[in-house]
Design a protein around this motif. Structure first.
Motif, PDB file in Angstrom:
ATOM      1  N   ARG A   1     -10.213  10.756 -12.844  1.00  0.00           N
ATOM      2  CA  ARG A   1     -10.704  12.123 -12.651  1.00  0.00           C
ATOM      3  C   ARG A   1     -10.889  12.432 -11.169  1.00  0.00           C
ATOM      4  O   ARG A   1     -10.489  13.488 -10.679  1.00  0.00           O
ATOM      5  CB  ARG A   1     -12.020  12.309 -13.403  1.00  0.00           C
ATOM      6  CG  ARG A   1     -12.669  13.670 -13.217  1.00  0.00           C
ATOM      7  CD  ARG A   1     -13.953  13.769 -14.014  1.00  0.00           C
ATOM      8  NE  ARG A   1     -13.683  13.843 -15.443  1.00  0.00           N
ATOM      9  CZ  ARG A   1     -13.628  14.976 -16.124  1.00  0.00           C
ATOM     10  NH1 ARG A   1     -13.837  16.137 -15.514  1.00  0.00           N
ATOM     11  NH2 ARG A   1     -13.395  14.959 -17.415  1.00  0.00           N
ATOM     12  N   GLU A   2     -11.472  11.499 -10.436  1.00  0.00           N
ATOM     13  CA  GLU A   2     -11.698  11.714  -8.998  1.00  0.00           C
ATOM     14  C   GLU A   2     -10.384  11.811  -8.241  1.00  0.00           C
ATOM     15  O   GLU A   2     -10.234  12.653  -7.339  1.00  0.00           O
ATOM     16  CB  GLU A   2     -12.557  10.580  -8.451  1.00  0.00           C
ATOM     17  CG  GLU A   2     -13.999  10.614  -8.944  1.00  0.00           C
ATOM     18  CD  GLU A   2     -14.767   9.350  -8.606  1.00  0.00           C
ATOM     19  OE1 GLU A   2     -15.969   9.459  -8.308  1.00  0.00           O
ATOM     20  OE2 GLU A   2     -14.173   8.246  -8.651  1.00  0.00           O
ATOM     21  N   VAL A   3      -9.425  10.981  -8.610  1.00  0.00           N
ATOM     22  CA  VAL A   3      -8.108  11.040  -7.966  1.00  0.00           C
ATOM     23  C   VAL A   3      -7.448  12.389  -8.239  1.00  0.00           C
ATOM     24  O   VAL A   3      -6.880  13.015  -7.331  1.00  0.00           O
ATOM     25  CB  VAL A   3      -7.210   9.890  -8.460  1.00  0.00           C
ATOM     26  CG1 VAL A   3      -5.789  10.055  -7.931  1.00  0.00           C
ATOM     27  CG2 VAL A   3      -7.780   8.545  -8.032  1.00  0.00           C
ATOM     28  N   SER A   4      -7.540  12.864  -9.479  1.00  0.00           N
ATOM     29  CA  SER A   4      -6.912  14.132  -9.843  1.00  0.00           C
ATOM     30  C   SER A   4      -7.510  15.298  -9.049  1.00  0.00           C
ATOM     31  O   SER A   4      -6.787  16.184  -8.604  1.00  0.00           O
ATOM     32  CB  SER A   4      -7.070  14.382 -11.347  1.00  0.00           C
ATOM     33  OG  SER A   4      -6.353  13.427 -12.090  1.00  0.00           O
ATOM     34  N   VAL A   5      -8.818  15.293  -8.892  1.00  0.00           N
ATOM     35  CA  VAL A   5      -9.477  16.368  -8.149  1.00  0.00           C
ATOM     36  C   VAL A   5      -9.000  16.395  -6.704  1.00  0.00           C
ATOM     37  O   VAL A   5      -8.691  17.464  -6.142  1.00  0.00           O
ATOM     38  CB  VAL A   5     -11.010  16.206  -8.213  1.00  0.00           C
ATOM     39  CG1 VAL A   5     -11.694  17.125  -7.199  1.00  0.00           C
ATOM     40  CG2 VAL A   5     -11.515  16.507  -9.619  1.00  0.00           C
TER      41      VAL A   5
ATOM     42  N   PRO B   1      -2.354  15.186 -17.233  1.00  0.00           N
ATOM     43  CA  PRO B   1      -3.316  16.205 -16.824  1.00  0.00           C
ATOM     44  C   PRO B   1      -2.609  17.498 -16.437  1.00  0.00           C
ATOM     45  O   PRO B   1      -1.426  17.491 -16.077  1.00  0.00           O
ATOM     46  CB  PRO B   1      -4.011  15.569 -15.616  1.00  0.00           C
ATOM     47  CG  PRO B   1      -2.966  14.654 -15.049  1.00  0.00           C
ATOM     48  CD  PRO B   1      -2.201  14.126 -16.225  1.00  0.00           C
ATOM     49  N   ARG B   2      -3.344  18.604 -16.523  1.00  0.00           N
ATOM     50  CA  ARG B   2      -2.772  19.912 -16.199  1.00  0.00           C
ATOM     51  C   ARG B   2      -3.496  20.527 -15.001  1.00  0.00           C
ATOM     52  O   ARG B   2      -4.705  20.388 -14.841  1.00  0.00           O
ATOM     53  CB  ARG B   2      -2.875  20.871 -17.388  1.00  0.00           C
ATOM     54  CG  ARG B   2      -2.023  20.469 -18.563  1.00  0.00           C
ATOM     55  CD  ARG B   2      -1.987  21.568 -19.633  1.00  0.00           C
ATOM     56  NE  ARG B   2      -3.324  21.947 -20.077  1.00  0.00           N
ATOM     57  CZ  ARG B   2      -3.943  23.076 -19.768  1.00  0.00           C
ATOM     58  NH1 ARG B   2      -3.366  23.965 -18.965  1.00  0.00           N
ATOM     59  NH2 ARG B   2      -5.145  23.335 -20.230  1.00  0.00           N
ATOM     60  N   LEU B   3      -2.729  21.216 -14.193  1.00  0.00           N
ATOM     61  CA  LEU B   3      -3.260  21.941 -13.042  1.00  0.00           C
ATOM     62  C   LEU B   3      -3.496  23.405 -13.410  1.00  0.00           C
ATOM     63  O   LEU B   3      -2.736  23.987 -14.184  1.00  0.00           O
ATOM     64  CB  LEU B   3      -2.274  21.868 -11.873  1.00  0.00           C
ATOM     65  CG  LEU B   3      -2.115  20.480 -11.249  1.00  0.00           C
ATOM     66  CD1 LEU B   3      -0.694  20.242 -10.821  1.00  0.00           C
ATOM     67  CD2 LEU B   3      -3.070  20.324 -10.080  1.00  0.00           C
ATOM     68  N   GLU B   4      -4.527  23.984 -12.846  1.00  0.00           N
ATOM     69  CA  GLU B   4      -4.812  25.396 -13.089  1.00  0.00           C
ATOM     70  C   GLU B   4      -3.816  26.275 -12.334  1.00  0.00           C
ATOM     71  O   GLU B   4      -3.491  26.013 -11.170  1.00  0.00           O
ATOM     72  CB  GLU B   4      -6.232  25.713 -12.614  1.00  0.00           C
ATOM     73  CG  GLU B   4      -6.663  27.149 -12.862  1.00  0.00           C
ATOM     74  CD  GLU B   4      -8.063  27.411 -12.368  1.00  0.00           C
ATOM     75  OE1 GLU B   4      -8.952  27.683 -13.203  1.00  0.00           O
ATOM     76  OE2 GLU B   4      -8.281  27.343 -11.123  1.00  0.00           O
TER      77      GLU B   4
ATOM     78  N   TYR C   1      -0.563  27.577  -8.212  1.00  0.00           N
ATOM     79  CA  TYR C   1      -1.578  26.564  -8.456  1.00  0.00           C
ATOM     80  C   TYR C   1      -2.817  26.899  -7.628  1.00  0.00           C
ATOM     81  O   TYR C   1      -2.721  27.244  -6.448  1.00  0.00           O
ATOM     82  CB  TYR C   1      -1.053  25.179  -8.089  1.00  0.00           C
ATOM     83  CG  TYR C   1       0.063  24.716  -8.994  1.00  0.00           C
ATOM     84  CD1 TYR C   1      -0.184  24.397 -10.324  1.00  0.00           C
ATOM     85  CD2 TYR C   1       1.374  24.602  -8.516  1.00  0.00           C
ATOM     86  CE1 TYR C   1       0.848  23.983 -11.165  1.00  0.00           C
ATOM     87  CE2 TYR C   1       2.401  24.179  -9.353  1.00  0.00           C
ATOM     88  CZ  TYR C   1       2.131  23.883 -10.674  1.00  0.00           C
ATOM     89  OH  TYR C   1       3.145  23.474 -11.510  1.00  0.00           O
ATOM     90  N   SER C   2      -3.978  26.790  -8.268  1.00  0.00           N
ATOM     91  CA  SER C   2      -5.227  27.171  -7.609  1.00  0.00           C
ATOM     92  C   SER C   2      -5.833  26.056  -6.781  1.00  0.00           C
ATOM     93  O   SER C   2      -6.723  26.301  -5.962  1.00  0.00           O
ATOM     94  CB  SER C   2      -6.250  27.611  -8.660  1.00  0.00           C
ATOM     95  OG  SER C   2      -6.693  26.490  -9.427  1.00  0.00           O
ATOM     96  N   GLY C   3      -5.392  24.808  -7.016  1.00  0.00           N
ATOM     97  CA  GLY C   3      -6.019  23.664  -6.362  1.00  0.00           C
ATOM     98  C   GLY C   3      -7.095  23.025  -7.224  1.00  0.00           C
ATOM     99  O   GLY C   3      -7.779  22.095  -6.779  1.00  0.00           O
ATOM    100  N   GLU C   4      -7.231  23.497  -8.473  1.00  0.00           N
ATOM    101  CA  GLU C   4      -8.209  22.942  -9.411  1.00  0.00           C
ATOM    102  C   GLU C   4      -7.494  22.305 -10.601  1.00  0.00           C
ATOM    103  O   GLU C   4      -6.351  22.650 -10.918  1.00  0.00           O
ATOM    104  CB  GLU C   4      -9.155  24.032  -9.921  1.00  0.00           C
ATOM    105  CG  GLU C   4      -9.940  24.741  -8.830  1.00  0.00           C
ATOM    106  CD  GLU C   4     -10.955  23.838  -8.152  1.00  0.00           C
ATOM    107  OE1 GLU C   4     -11.421  22.875  -8.805  1.00  0.00           O
ATOM    108  OE2 GLU C   4     -11.269  24.086  -6.966  1.00  0.00           O
ATOM    109  N   VAL C   5      -8.181  21.383 -11.241  1.00  0.00           N
ATOM    110  CA  VAL C   5      -7.640  20.722 -12.439  1.00  0.00           C
ATOM    111  C   VAL C   5      -8.032  21.525 -13.668  1.00  0.00           C
ATOM    112  O   VAL C   5      -9.209  21.816 -13.882  1.00  0.00           O
ATOM    113  CB  VAL C   5      -8.174  19.283 -12.556  1.00  0.00           C
ATOM    114  CG1 VAL C   5      -7.599  18.603 -13.803  1.00  0.00           C
ATOM    115  CG2 VAL C   5      -7.839  18.475 -11.314  1.00  0.00           C
TER     116      VAL C   5
END
Length: 226
Positions: free
Chosen positions: A49-53, A120-123, A129-133
Motif C-alpha cells: 500500500r505504501e509503495v503504491s501511494v 491495483p487501480r489508479l484514480e 491520472y490524479s496521482g491517487e490510488v
C-alpha cells in the motif's frame, strides 16, 4: 471446457530484472522514488500500500493513452505468446495474478491473450491520472483473486498452477496444486513445488505438462510422493 487455470505473475516473472512500475517510473520521471520504494518492499520495511501511494503520485497529469504508449517498450521475457497458446490448448485458462498497475495487466491481456488480470487501480479524473490510488491490492488479494477465478470457472484450486518469483507470490503458491518459481528469489524457491530459470517462459512448460499428466502418487518432479 476449462480444466484449470495457470496464474502468472508479471514483475520479475514476465518482466525480467526490473518491474513494470520501475519501467514506467523511468519514463514518467519518478524513477528514484519507485526504486527506493520497491527496495523497501523487498526488504519488508514498506507495505505494498505504501509503495503504491508513493508511485501513484508520479502519474499525476498523465493520460491513460500516454501510459499505454510507454508500455510498448516494456521489457518482457521471450515465449509469452507461445506459453499462453499452450495453456489454452490444454484447456487451462492463462491469467495474470499480479500487483502491477491495472493498465499493465490490461495491456498484457490484449497483447498476449491472458483471460483476466488483477492489480491495483489508479484514480482517473477528467481523463487524467490524479496521482491517487483508486483501489489498493496486495499479496493476499492476489491469492484471493486467483481463488475467485477458480470458483468462477468451477475448478478446484488444486487443478490450478501459479508461476512467480518473489514473496508476493507466497500466499498464492500455498493455495494451488502446482507452484513454479521462475527466475525466483530464494524465498519463492523454497515455497514452490518446482523451479525453472532462463529468458524464455517456455521453460515452465515441461513442468506444467508433467504435472498435468502425472499419476496421482507422483509429484511434479517425477519422484514418488512421500
Amino acid at each position: 471446457m476449462v480444466r484449470g487455470a495457470v496464474f502468472f505473475d508479471v514483475d520479475g516473472t514476465l518482466v525480467p530484472q526490473t518491474s513494470s512500475g520501475q519501467h514506467l517510473a523511468d519514463l514518467l520521471g519518478h524513477a528514484d522514488v519507485v526504486r527506493e520504494a520497491e527496495a523497501g518492499y523487498a526488504a519488508g520495511t514498506l507495505s505494498n500500500r505504501e509503495v503504491s501511494v508513493l508511485d501513484a503520485r508520479g502519474w499525476a497529469g498523465r493520460t491513460p493513452a500516454h501510459v499505454r504508449d510507454f508500455l510498448e517498450s516494456l521489457p518482457l521475457v521471450d515465449g509469452i505468446a507461445e506459453t499462453v497458446a499452450w495453456c489454452r490448448r490444454q484447456d487451462l485458462l492463462p491469467v495474470l495474478a499480479t500487483l502491477a498497475w491495472e493498465p499493465v495487466g490490461t495491456y498484457l491481456c490484449e497483447r498476449f491473450g491472458f483471460g483476466h488480470a488483477s492489480g491495483p487501480r489508479l484514480e482517473v479524473i477528467e481523463g487524467c491520472y490524479s496521482g491517487e490510488v483508486a483501489e489498493h491490492f496486495d499479496e493476499t488479494g492476489k491469492r484471493d483473486f486467483a481463488l475467485g477465478v477458480a470458483a468462477e470457472l468451477g475448478v478446484d484450486p488444486a487443478r490450478c498452477a501459479a508461476i512467480g518469483d518473489s514473496r508476493s507470490d507466497l500466499p498464492l503458491f500455498s493455495a494451488v496444486g502446482l507452484a513454479i518459481a521462475f527466475n525466483a528469489t530464494s524465498v519463492a524457491r523454497s515455497a514452490a513445488h518446482a523451479e525453472a530459470d532462463g529468458g524464455d517462459l517456455r521453460a515452465v512448460l515441461p513442468l506444467l505438462s508433467r504435472w498435468l499428466h502425472a499419476h496421482p502418487h507422483i509429484d511434479v518432479s517425477g519422484r514418488p510422493a512421500d
